[in-house]
Structures are given as C-alpha cells and as structure tokens.
Design a protein around this motif. Sequence first.
Motif, PDB file in Angstrom:
ATOM      1  N   TYR A 231       0.825  -1.213   0.000  1.00  0.00           N
ATOM      2  CA  TYR A 231       0.000   0.000   0.000  1.00  0.00           C
ATOM      3  C   TYR A 231       0.857   1.260   0.000  1.00  0.00           C
ATOM      4  O   TYR A 231       0.494   2.270  -0.593  1.00  0.00           O
TER       5      TYR A 231
ATOM      6  N   ASN B 218      -6.295   3.645  -4.466  1.00  0.00           N
ATOM      7  CA  ASN B 218      -7.017   4.838  -4.030  1.00  0.00           C
ATOM      8  C   ASN B 218      -8.141   5.255  -4.970  1.00  0.00           C
ATOM      9  O   ASN B 218      -8.600   6.383  -4.926  1.00  0.00           O
ATOM     10  N   SER B 219      -8.583   4.320  -5.824  1.00  0.00           N
ATOM     11  CA  SER B 219      -9.700   4.600  -6.718  1.00  0.00           C
ATOM     12  C   SER B 219     -10.237   3.282  -7.263  1.00  0.00           C
ATOM     13  O   SER B 219      -9.563   2.245  -7.200  1.00  0.00           O
ATOM     14  N   GLU B 220     -11.434   3.347  -7.808  1.00  0.00           N
ATOM     15  CA  GLU B 220     -12.024   2.162  -8.441  1.00  0.00           C
ATOM     16  C   GLU B 220     -11.139   1.661  -9.578  1.00  0.00           C
ATOM     17  O   GLU B 220     -10.898   0.459  -9.719  1.00  0.00           O
TER      18      GLU B 220
ATOM     19  N   TYR C 290     -15.909   1.528  -5.348  1.00  0.00           N
ATOM     20  CA  TYR C 290     -14.876   1.909  -4.379  1.00  0.00           C
ATOM     21  C   TYR C 290     -15.547   2.696  -3.260  1.00  0.00           C
ATOM     22  O   TYR C 290     -16.367   3.582  -3.516  1.00  0.00           O
ATOM     23  N   ALA C 291     -15.227   2.353  -2.030  1.00  0.00           N
ATOM     24  CA  ALA C 291     -15.807   3.055  -0.879  1.00  0.00           C
ATOM     25  C   ALA C 291     -14.712   3.377   0.129  1.00  0.00           C
ATOM     26  O   ALA C 291     -13.748   2.631   0.282  1.00  0.00           O
ATOM     27  N   ASP C 292     -14.875   4.490   0.830  1.00  0.00           N
ATOM     28  CA  ASP C 292     -13.910   4.908   1.848  1.00  0.00           C
ATOM     29  C   ASP C 292     -14.238   4.376   3.236  1.00  0.00           C
ATOM     30  O   ASP C 292     -13.425   4.498   4.141  1.00  0.00           O
ATOM     31  N   SER C 293     -15.446   3.790   3.405  1.00  0.00           N
ATOM     32  CA  SER C 293     -15.869   3.351   4.737  1.00  0.00           C
ATOM     33  C   SER C 293     -16.901   2.231   4.630  1.00  0.00           C
ATOM     34  O   SER C 293     -17.464   1.993   3.561  1.00  0.00           O
TER      35      SER C 293
ATOM     36  N   ASN D 251     -13.394  -1.756   0.017  1.00  0.00           N
ATOM     37  CA  ASN D 251     -13.459  -0.848   1.154  1.00  0.00           C
ATOM     38  C   ASN D 251     -12.041  -0.359   1.450  1.00  0.00           C
ATOM     39  O   ASN D 251     -11.184  -1.130   1.871  1.00  0.00           O
ATOM     40  N   ALA D 252     -11.807   0.933   1.221  1.00  0.00           N
ATOM     41  CA  ALA D 252     -10.472   1.512   1.353  1.00  0.00           C
ATOM     42  C   ALA D 252     -10.134   1.980   2.758  1.00  0.00           C
ATOM     43  O   ALA D 252      -9.052   2.529   2.976  1.00  0.00           O
ATOM     44  N   ASP D 253     -11.026   1.750   3.708  1.00  0.00           N
ATOM     45  CA  ASP D 253     -10.711   2.106   5.092  1.00  0.00           C
ATOM     46  C   ASP D 253      -9.345   1.515   5.430  1.00  0.00           C
ATOM     47  O   ASP D 253      -9.083   0.339   5.147  1.00  0.00           O
TER      48      ASP D 253
ATOM     49  N   ARG E  62      -9.076  -2.319   3.777  1.00  0.00           N
ATOM     50  CA  ARG E  62      -8.391  -2.456   2.486  1.00  0.00           C
ATOM     51  C   ARG E  62      -8.621  -3.822   1.837  1.00  0.00           C
ATOM     52  O   ARG E  62      -7.695  -4.592   1.596  1.00  0.00           O
TER      53      ARG E  62
END
Length: 146
Positions: free
Chosen positions: A37, A43-45, A91-94, A131-133, A137
């Motif tokens: 990482y 950091n994106s779809e 893609y989601a941040d949470s 989920n990018a949290d 990840r």
Amino acid sequence: ALKKETSVNVDGKNILDEGNAKQIIDLFNTALNTVSYDKFPLNSESSVQGYICIYLKAAGAKVSAEVHSSKGRADLVIERLNRRIVIELKYADSDPLAKTKLNEAIEQIKNRDYGNILPQKELLRIAAVYNADPHVRAITEYQQVD
C-alpha cells in the motif's frame, strides 16, 4: 498453446472455471493484499480494477476491462471456455458507504444486463465493493447477481 493458470488454482480446481462468488472474491483479496500500500496505494475504483486485471492477465486468464455493450461498460469480463464472469466494482472509503455502493453495483449489473452477449455461456455476475478504510483495504461487500 495457452499458459497454465497456476495462480488461480486452489486444491486442484481452477477458481475461474469452477469457483463461486466467494471463492473468486477471496482470490482477488489475496492478490490485492499482496500489493504494498505504501508504494502502490489502491485509491480509486480504476486502481483496484487495474490490479485485478493485471493479476489475472499474469496468471494467463483472458480478461478485459471496461467491456462495452449496448447499455454500458462492465468493469471486468473474464472469458472462460464455458463460462463468462462479469465483475462490477465500486470503491468506498468506509463500511457504511460500502453497503450503499454494493446496491449501486447490483442495480447497474441488472439494468445494463452485463455479460448477456454472444456467444452465450454460463454467466456469473458479481457486484463487488473495495473498502479503502485503512483498517480494511479489501473487497468486503459482494453479491452474485442473477
């Protein structure tokens, strides 16, 4: 001659030929977990899509990204001899956003009828959310779409 796909085989079975949605997502998460990482953040779809596509191509699978049809573009299409796998990624941040994004992906697959093209084959369509949290990840939400 086709390259032997050792990277997608588990317990003597080719996951792309015989696996269900969970097994395929588990395979993708293992591949995504291999990526550093710090040096190559997802950091994106499109970055998640790109890593999965590169992994599958390196494993010898026939995979295409952004596959056009009459109603839109599917994120990933994996062509097998007797099967077509369509993946619609979000893609989601949470966690809360991941659940919302899953519903968006499901509706997109249904409304645009992804993968229903010639030649007809067994069709496995999967809506999936990365989920990018920082504590997650991974693809945490997914569903097979009939």
